[in-house]
Design a protein around this motif. Structure first.
Motif, PDB file in Angstrom:
ATOM      1  N   LEU A 161      44.645  32.210  33.391  1.00  0.00           N
ATOM      2  CA  LEU A 161      44.436  33.465  32.671  1.00  0.00           C
ATOM      3  C   LEU A 161      43.574  33.185  31.451  1.00  0.00           C
ATOM      4  O   LEU A 161      43.827  32.245  30.713  1.00  0.00           O
ATOM      5  CB  LEU A 161      45.777  34.074  32.239  1.00  0.00           C
ATOM      6  N   SER A 162      42.585  34.047  31.232  1.00  0.00           N
ATOM      7  CA  SER A 162      41.644  33.806  30.142  1.00  0.00           C
ATOM      8  C   SER A 162      41.441  35.079  29.327  1.00  0.00           C
ATOM      9  O   SER A 162      40.802  36.031  29.792  1.00  0.00           O
ATOM     10  CB  SER A 162      40.301  33.325  30.705  1.00  0.00           C
ATOM     11  N   PHE A 205      47.161  44.482  40.165  1.00  0.00           N
ATOM     12  CA  PHE A 205      46.685  44.020  41.465  1.00  0.00           C
ATOM     13  C   PHE A 205      45.894  42.719  41.303  1.00  0.00           C
ATOM     14  O   PHE A 205      45.376  42.420  40.234  1.00  0.00           O
ATOM     15  CB  PHE A 205      45.792  45.085  42.109  1.00  0.00           C
ATOM     16  N   GLY A 206      45.805  41.982  42.390  1.00  0.00           N
ATOM     17  CA  GLY A 206      45.049  40.738  42.371  1.00  0.00           C
ATOM     18  C   GLY A 206      45.433  39.865  43.549  1.00  0.00           C
ATOM     19  O   GLY A 206      46.516  40.016  44.123  1.00  0.00           O
ATOM     20  N   ARG A 207      44.561  38.962  43.906  1.00  0.00           N
ATOM     21  CA  ARG A 207      44.804  38.087  45.052  1.00  0.00           C
ATOM     22  C   ARG A 207      45.911  37.083  44.757  1.00  0.00           C
ATOM     23  O   ARG A 207      46.279  36.857  43.592  1.00  0.00           O
ATOM     24  CB  ARG A 207      43.515  37.337  45.421  1.00  0.00           C
ATOM     25  N   ASN A 208      46.449  36.470  45.817  1.00  0.00           N
ATOM     26  CA  ASN A 208      47.454  35.421  45.654  1.00  0.00           C
ATOM     27  C   ASN A 208      46.945  34.342  44.710  1.00  0.00           C
ATOM     28  O   ASN A 208      45.792  33.897  44.820  1.00  0.00           O
ATOM     29  CB  ASN A 208      47.783  34.782  47.011  1.00  0.00           C
ATOM     30  N   GLY A 209      47.792  33.933  43.784  1.00  0.00           N
ATOM     31  CA  GLY A 209      47.437  32.851  42.885  1.00  0.00           C
ATOM     32  C   GLY A 209      46.583  33.251  41.697  1.00  0.00           C
ATOM     33  O   GLY A 209      46.146  32.378  40.926  1.00  0.00           O
ATOM     34  N   CYS A 210      46.358  34.554  41.510  1.00  0.00           N
ATOM     35  CA  CYS A 210      45.488  34.981  40.400  1.00  0.00           C
ATOM     36  C   CYS A 210      46.240  35.040  39.072  1.00  0.00           C
ATOM     37  O   CYS A 210      45.611  35.210  38.027  1.00  0.00           O
ATOM     38  CB  CYS A 210      44.846  36.330  40.714  1.00  0.00           C
ATOM     39  N   GLY A 211      47.581  34.948  39.107  1.00  0.00           N
ATOM     40  CA  GLY A 211      48.337  34.903  37.859  1.00  0.00           C
ATOM     41  C   GLY A 211      49.138  36.150  37.531  1.00  0.00           C
ATOM     42  O   GLY A 211      49.588  36.309  36.391  1.00  0.00           O
ATOM     43  N   LYS A 212      49.366  37.018  38.511  1.00  0.00           N
ATOM     44  CA  LYS A 212      50.094  38.264  38.252  1.00  0.00           C
ATOM     45  C   LYS A 212      51.526  37.984  37.787  1.00  0.00           C
ATOM     46  O   LYS A 212      51.969  38.492  36.748  1.00  0.00           O
ATOM     47  CB  LYS A 212      50.135  39.143  39.511  1.00  0.00           C
ATOM     48  N   TYR A 245      45.355  48.146  37.207  1.00  0.00           N
ATOM     49  CA  TYR A 245      44.899  46.992  36.427  1.00  0.00           C
ATOM     50  C   TYR A 245      44.626  45.861  37.409  1.00  0.00           C
ATOM     51  O   TYR A 245      45.476  45.526  38.240  1.00  0.00           O
ATOM     52  CB  TYR A 245      45.989  46.590  35.434  1.00  0.00           C
ATOM     53  N   LEU A 246      43.457  45.283  37.331  1.00  0.00           N
ATOM     54  CA  LEU A 246      43.045  44.256  38.279  1.00  0.00           C
ATOM     55  C   LEU A 246      42.864  42.908  37.585  1.00  0.00           C
ATOM     56  O   LEU A 246      42.146  42.813  36.592  1.00  0.00           O
ATOM     57  CB  LEU A 246      41.731  44.660  38.959  1.00  0.00           C
ATOM     58  N   LEU A 247      43.516  41.879  38.119  1.00  0.00           N
ATOM     59  CA  LEU A 247      43.320  40.510  37.665  1.00  0.00           C
ATOM     60  C   LEU A 247      42.371  39.810  38.637  1.00  0.00           C
ATOM     61  O   LEU A 247      42.615  39.769  39.843  1.00  0.00           O
ATOM     62  CB  LEU A 247      44.651  39.752  37.625  1.00  0.00           C
ATOM     63  N   ASN A 248      41.297  39.243  38.099  1.00  0.00           N
ATOM     64  CA  ASN A 248      40.320  38.570  38.946  1.00  0.00           C
ATOM     65  C   ASN A 248      39.630  37.473  38.150  1.00  0.00           C
ATOM     66  O   ASN A 248      39.139  37.716  37.049  1.00  0.00           O
ATOM     67  CB  ASN A 248      39.289  39.581  39.451  1.00  0.00           C
ATOM     68  N   ASN A 249      39.649  36.257  38.697  1.00  0.00           N
ATOM     69  CA  ASN A 249      39.022  35.107  38.035  1.00  0.00           C
ATOM     70  C   ASN A 249      39.511  34.921  36.600  1.00  0.00           C
ATOM     71  O   ASN A 249      38.732  34.622  35.690  1.00  0.00           O
ATOM     72  CB  ASN A 249      37.493  35.254  38.043  1.00  0.00           C
ATOM     73  N   SER A 292      35.476  47.986  45.757  1.00  0.00           N
ATOM     74  CA  SER A 292      34.217  47.458  45.223  1.00  0.00           C
ATOM     75  C   SER A 292      34.402  46.092  44.574  1.00  0.00           C
ATOM     76  O   SER A 292      33.462  45.294  44.516  1.00  0.00           O
ATOM     77  CB  SER A 292      33.613  48.440  44.212  1.00  0.00           C
ATOM     78  N   SER A 293      35.614  45.821  44.098  1.00  0.00           N
ATOM     79  CA  SER A 293      35.893  44.508  43.496  1.00  0.00           C
ATOM     80  C   SER A 293      36.140  43.427  44.536  1.00  0.00           C
ATOM     81  O   SER A 293      36.181  42.242  44.209  1.00  0.00           O
ATOM     82  CB  SER A 293      37.126  44.609  42.595  1.00  0.00           C
TER      83      SER A 293
END
Length: 224
Positions: A20-21, A36-43, A195-199, A213-214
């Motif tokens: 997380l940054s 929301f976010g992919r597996n392992g993204c830190g949710k 809310y989207l967590l990505n990278n 779109s993300s």
């Protein structure tokens, strides 16, 4: 000023990996924020950092504009539902209710259609759906202003998910609620903000189409 939960400048790394940054998130009373976010993204990690059960490299958690180092210690502040069962299996449903809720709110669970015939049942014999429903109800009906729900739809039927969503909608009138779950089809109908967590970075998005779109979802996943 309305009561609010503000999460700012959250950073968390594991070894050389930055998970997380500089994450920012704000939740007000009445909000149901779907994370929301992919597996392992830190949710899940983000929810634990907000609650205070795991440390962060950096964070600012504000409850009603006051910085709190250990948010879970603040009376009536934040309640957290982890993915794992947190109620001892040898407890009865009634004991779990009595230990979790103020006396004035216990009757709400005693008279609940899904729980009233289970009051003397041991936690260990409940079905997955019954247990999840009980846990969510206890969390949403305690005195905390904000509730963090981690995977509340995991392993339950669509009918039970709808029942849980009814609880969420009802209690959001007086609470702020943050939910993360891979079952987006259950979370999207109830979320008032997305809310989207990505990278490692989190951001609020305008609508569910932005999940496509993300790259989080594909077009066919949102088709009726």
């Amino acid at each position: 000023m309305p009561y609010s939960l503000e999460v700012d400048s959250v950073q968390k790394s594991f070894g050389d990996k930055m998970l997380l940054s500089d994450v920012y998130l704000k939740c007000d009373i009445g909000d149901i924020i779907g994370v929301f976010g992919r597996n392992g993204c830190g949710k899940s990690t983000l929810l634990e950092i907000i609650y205070g059960t795991i440390p962060a490299d950096n964070k600012f958690i504000r409850l009603n504009s006051k910085v709190e180092t250990h948010a879970y210690k603040v009376k009536n502040g934040i309640a957290y539902l982890p993915q794992e069962n947190y109620i001892p299996n040898h407890f009865t449903v009634k004991k779990a209710i009595d230990l979790s809720l103020h006396p004035e709110k216990r009757s709400i669970c005693y008279e609940d259609t899904l729980l009233k015939n289970l009051l003397q049942a041991k936690i260990g014999i409940l079905s997955g759906g019954e247990l999840k429903y009980l846990q969510v109800k206890l969390l949403l009906y305690n005195d905390s202003k904000f509730c963090l729900l981690d995977e509340p739809y995991s392993g339950i039927s669509p009918i039970m998910a709808e029942t849980i969503n009814a609880l969420v909608l009802e209690q959001s009138k007086e609470k702020g609620i943050i939910i993360t779950d891979h079952n987006y089809q259950f979370l999207l109908p109830v979320a008032t903000k997305l809310y989207l967590l990505n990278n490692g970075v989190g951001k609020f998005i305008k609508n569910k189409e932005a999940l496509i779109s993300s790259g989080y979802l594909k077009n066919e996943m949102l088709e009726e």
